[in-house]
Design a protein around this motif. Structure first.
Motif, PDB file in Angstrom:
ATOM      1  N   ARG A 152       0.746  -0.612   0.357  1.00 12.20           N
ATOM      2  CA  ARG A 152       0.055   0.156  -0.310  1.00 12.20           C
ATOM      3  C   ARG A 152       0.710   1.484  -0.275  1.00 12.20           C
ATOM      4  O   ARG A 152       2.123   1.610   0.877  1.00 12.20           O
ATOM      5  N   ARG A 153       0.569   2.514  -0.083  1.00 10.00           N
ATOM      6  CA  ARG A 153       1.005   3.341  -1.065  1.00 10.00           C
ATOM      7  C   ARG A 153       1.739   3.560   1.523  1.00 10.00           C
ATOM      8  O   ARG A 153       0.873   3.382   1.661  1.00 10.00           O
ATOM      9  N   GLY A 154       2.858   3.913   1.119  1.00  9.36           N
ATOM     10  CA  GLY A 154       3.068   4.153   2.823  1.00  9.36           C
ATOM     11  C   GLY A 154       4.219   3.224   3.393  1.00  9.36           C
ATOM     12  O   GLY A 154       4.611   3.388   3.808  1.00  9.36           O
ATOM     13  N   ALA A 155       3.353   2.132   2.479  1.00 11.73           N
ATOM     14  CA  ALA A 155       4.603   0.781   3.432  1.00 11.73           C
ATOM     15  C   ALA A 155       5.281   1.070   3.251  1.00 11.73           C
ATOM     16  O   ALA A 155       5.965   1.723   1.845  1.00 11.73           O
ATOM     17  N   ARG A 156       6.340   0.683   4.323  1.00 15.90           N
ATOM     18  CA  ARG A 156       8.151   0.105   3.643  1.00 15.90           C
ATOM     19  C   ARG A 156       8.129  -0.990   2.887  1.00 15.90           C
ATOM     20  O   ARG A 156       7.739  -1.835   3.394  1.00 15.90           O
ATOM     21  N   PRO A 157       8.854  -0.652   1.852  1.00 18.17           N
ATOM     22  CA  PRO A 157       9.491  -2.133   0.573  1.00 18.17           C
ATOM     23  C   PRO A 157      10.081  -2.889   1.647  1.00 18.17           C
ATOM     24  O   PRO A 157      11.290  -2.686   2.050  1.00 18.17           O
ATOM     25  N   MET A 158       9.619  -3.851   1.197  1.00 16.63           N
ATOM     26  CA  MET A 158      10.291  -5.055   1.244  1.00 16.63           C
ATOM     27  C   MET A 158      12.345  -5.424   0.888  1.00 16.63           C
ATOM     28  O   MET A 158      11.215  -4.789  -0.798  1.00 16.63           O
ATOM     29  N   LEU A 210      22.551 -12.042   8.016  1.00 19.83           N
ATOM     30  CA  LEU A 210      21.367 -12.165   6.727  1.00 19.83           C
ATOM     31  C   LEU A 210      20.431 -10.915   7.993  1.00 19.83           C
ATOM     32  O   LEU A 210      20.304 -10.892   8.644  1.00 19.83           O
ATOM     33  N   GLN A 211      19.415 -10.474   7.316  1.00 20.93           N
ATOM     34  CA  GLN A 211      18.749  -8.779   7.456  1.00 20.93           C
ATOM     35  C   GLN A 211      17.176  -9.764   8.155  1.00 20.93           C
ATOM     36  O   GLN A 211      16.578 -10.590   7.000  1.00 20.93           O
ATOM     37  N   ALA A 212      16.947  -9.683   9.070  1.00 23.46           N
ATOM     38  CA  ALA A 212      15.712 -10.118   9.567  1.00 23.46           C
ATOM     39  C   ALA A 212      15.286  -9.099   9.428  1.00 23.46           C
ATOM     40  O   ALA A 212      14.515  -7.670   9.883  1.00 23.46           O
ATOM     41  N   TYR A 213      13.539  -9.563   9.197  1.00 23.01           N
ATOM     42  CA  TYR A 213      12.534  -8.492   9.389  1.00 23.01           C
ATOM     43  C   TYR A 213      11.185  -8.977  10.158  1.00 23.01           C
ATOM     44  O   TYR A 213      10.712 -10.567  10.064  1.00 23.01           O
ATOM     45  N   LEU A 214      10.164  -8.466  10.358  1.00 20.57           N
ATOM     46  CA  LEU A 214       8.486  -8.427  11.094  1.00 20.57           C
ATOM     47  C   LEU A 214       7.676  -7.979  10.007  1.00 20.57           C
ATOM     48  O   LEU A 214       7.972  -6.753   9.810  1.00 20.57           O
ATOM     49  N   TYR A 215       7.172  -8.944   8.726  1.00 23.69           N
ATOM     50  CA  TYR A 215       6.360  -8.587   8.010  1.00 23.69           C
ATOM     51  C   TYR A 215       4.448  -8.614   8.826  1.00 23.69           C
ATOM     52  O   TYR A 215       4.638  -9.628   8.989  1.00 23.69           O
ATOM     53  N   ASP A 216       4.395  -7.870   9.255  1.00 24.05           N
ATOM     54  CA  ASP A 216       3.453  -7.335   9.521  1.00 24.05           C
ATOM     55  C   ASP A 216       2.112  -7.584   8.206  1.00 24.05           C
ATOM     56  O   ASP A 216       1.818  -6.562   7.826  1.00 24.05           O
ATOM     57  N   ASN A 267      -1.150  -5.312   8.709  1.00 21.30           N
ATOM     58  CA  ASN A 267      -1.433  -4.254   7.970  1.00 21.30           C
ATOM     59  C   ASN A 267      -0.915  -3.656   6.592  1.00 21.30           C
ATOM     60  O   ASN A 267       0.119  -2.428   7.363  1.00 21.30           O
ATOM     61  N   ASP A 268       0.427  -4.603   6.471  1.00 14.44           N
ATOM     62  CA  ASP A 268       1.481  -4.777   5.634  1.00 14.44           C
ATOM     63  C   ASP A 268       2.185  -3.849   5.650  1.00 14.44           C
ATOM     64  O   ASP A 268       2.500  -2.931   5.107  1.00 14.44           O
ATOM     65  N   ARG A 269       3.332  -4.184   6.486  1.00 14.88           N
ATOM     66  CA  ARG A 269       3.813  -2.835   7.554  1.00 14.88           C
ATOM     67  C   ARG A 269       5.271  -4.096   7.212  1.00 14.88           C
ATOM     68  O   ARG A 269       4.750  -5.437   8.191  1.00 14.88           O
ATOM     69  N   ALA A 270       6.112  -3.551   7.103  1.00 21.02           N
ATOM     70  CA  ALA A 270       7.429  -4.475   7.764  1.00 21.02           C
ATOM     71  C   ALA A 270       7.973  -3.409   8.736  1.00 21.02           C
ATOM     72  O   ALA A 270       8.576  -2.058   8.877  1.00 21.02           O
ATOM     73  N   PHE A 271       8.783  -4.467  10.046  1.00 18.22           N
ATOM     74  CA  PHE A 271       9.982  -3.703  10.787  1.00 18.22           C
ATOM     75  C   PHE A 271      11.198  -4.597  10.426  1.00 18.22           C
ATOM     76  O   PHE A 271      11.455  -5.839  10.154  1.00 18.22           O
ATOM     77  N   THR A 272      11.848  -3.715  11.149  1.00 18.46           N
ATOM     78  CA  THR A 272      13.511  -4.131  10.475  1.00 18.46           C
ATOM     79  C   THR A 272      14.006  -4.846  12.434  1.00 18.46           C
ATOM     80  O   THR A 272      13.940  -3.978  12.900  1.00 18.46           O
ATOM     81  N   LEU A 273      14.520  -6.013  12.110  1.00 15.58           N
ATOM     82  CA  LEU A 273      15.134  -6.272  13.413  1.00 15.58           C
ATOM     83  C   LEU A 273      16.599  -6.082  13.734  1.00 15.58           C
ATOM     84  O   LEU A 273      17.416  -6.196  12.655  1.00 15.58           O
ATOM     85  N   THR A 274      17.074  -5.586  14.773  1.00  8.93           N
ATOM     86  CA  THR A 274      18.202  -5.292  14.405  1.00  8.93           C
ATOM     87  C   THR A 274      19.386  -6.339  15.685  1.00  8.93           C
ATOM     88  O   THR A 274      20.656  -6.578  15.412  1.00  8.93           O
TER      89      THR A 274
END
Length: 302
Positions: free
Chosen positions: A155-161, A208-214, A217-224
């Motif tokens: 969706r518009r405004g969502a962070r691209p994976m 490896l880069q880790a993410y949680l993809y919601d 709500n079509d959002r992605a969170f970068t895990l540190t």
């Protein structure tokens, strides 16, 4: 023209008119819509500064009315869902996705009588019930939009994976195979000299880069890798706007060994990974998480 008048105008030439030709006194679609709206407002929930409306509406009808009106359920359900969504917005109520209206025969009800049950149900369950209703009515699901298999719409405004690297072309010319009688180590020619082929190695987990993809709500969170809290409070590292999620619901972190671990923080509704409730569990790529009614996916990418 109000919502109810528009709804009545759409329905009178379909369900009501057809049922009258059948020689029956049908249940009024307007009565169903009004009673469903009443149950929606009665069963709303308040949380995180918002008011949430139920998403599942079960209409119980008599067996006689069910037999007469079954063919008109898809139209009646669809229009009632549109009506409820509009009324929820008018009253400032939030819905977790499109509401679902379904009809079930009840042997205890008499002809012309009906009841409405409004429930707050998780979005994944609503989607499953909607699919069952489509199969029940013999309606084929809509074809999926063209695109890469497994690709989720953004969706518009969502962070691209980050996207995985392209797969090799299966139709590209392949190198000739070694003779069948050759039993030595794999070799390749380098400027006319033989040299061992280096086997591909998987990068360590730390690379490896880790993410949680919601998904919900079509959002992605970068895990540190450091402990990150998950919950509905805005102070969390991963904020889940879900009334069914606890304020601090779970925590995710990476162990020194490179293993990612998800732990429940004593949440009210529990934390689920691949359909099972967990206390603490190591995660693997593409694991499916449920927190409250929100679906997430754990992803590892290069």
């Amino acid at each position: 023209m109000g919502f109810l008048s528009k709804f009545e105008g759409k329905m009178e030439d379909t369900v009501e008119g057809a049922a009258e030709k059948m020689g029956a006194s049908p249940i009024s679609p307007v009565q169903i819509a009004k009673k469903a709206e009443k149950q929606m407002r009665r069963n709303k929930m308040v949380g995180a500064g918002k008011q949430y409306a139920p998403t599942l509406y079960t209409i119980l009808v008599s067996q006689d009315d069910d037999a007469r009106l079954f063919g008109y359920y898809p139209t009646l359900a669809g229009e009632t869902e549109t009506y409820l969504a509009a009324k929820a917005a008018e009253h400032g109520l939030v819905m977790d996705g499109q509401p679902l209206v379904r009809f079930i025969a009840d042997a205890d009800l008499k002809h012309g009588k009906f009841e409405v049950i409004a429930e707050m149900v998780a979005a994944p369950l609503v989607a499953q019930l909607r699919q069952e209703e489509m199969e029940r009515y013999g309606i084929a699901p809509a074809p999926r939009a063209a695109g890469r298999p497994g690709q989720r719409p953004m969706r518009r405004g969502a962070r691209p994976m980050p996207q995985p690297t392209a797969q090799p072309d299966p139709y590209a010319p392949q190198p000739a195979a070694a003779p069948a009688e050759y039993a030595g180590e794999p070799q390749t020619m380098v400027f006319g000299q033989e040299a061992p082929v280096e086997e591909a190695e998987m990068p360590p987990a730390q690379d490896l880069q880790a993410y949680l993809y919601d998904i919900t709500n079509d959002r992605a969170f970068t895990l540190t890798g450091h402990p990150m809290s998950i919950g509905r409070e805005s102070r969390n590292d991963v904020v889940i706007p879900d009334i069914n999620a606890s304020r601090r619901h779970a925590e995710i972190h990476m162990e020194p060994t490179g293993t990612w671990v998800l732990a429940d923080l004593g949440s009210t509704n529990g934390t689920f990974v691949n359909g099972r409730q967990i206390k603490s569990v190591p995660l693997r790529d593409a694991d499916h998480l449920i927190i409250g009614t929100t679906e997430l996916e754990f992803q590892l990418l290069l």
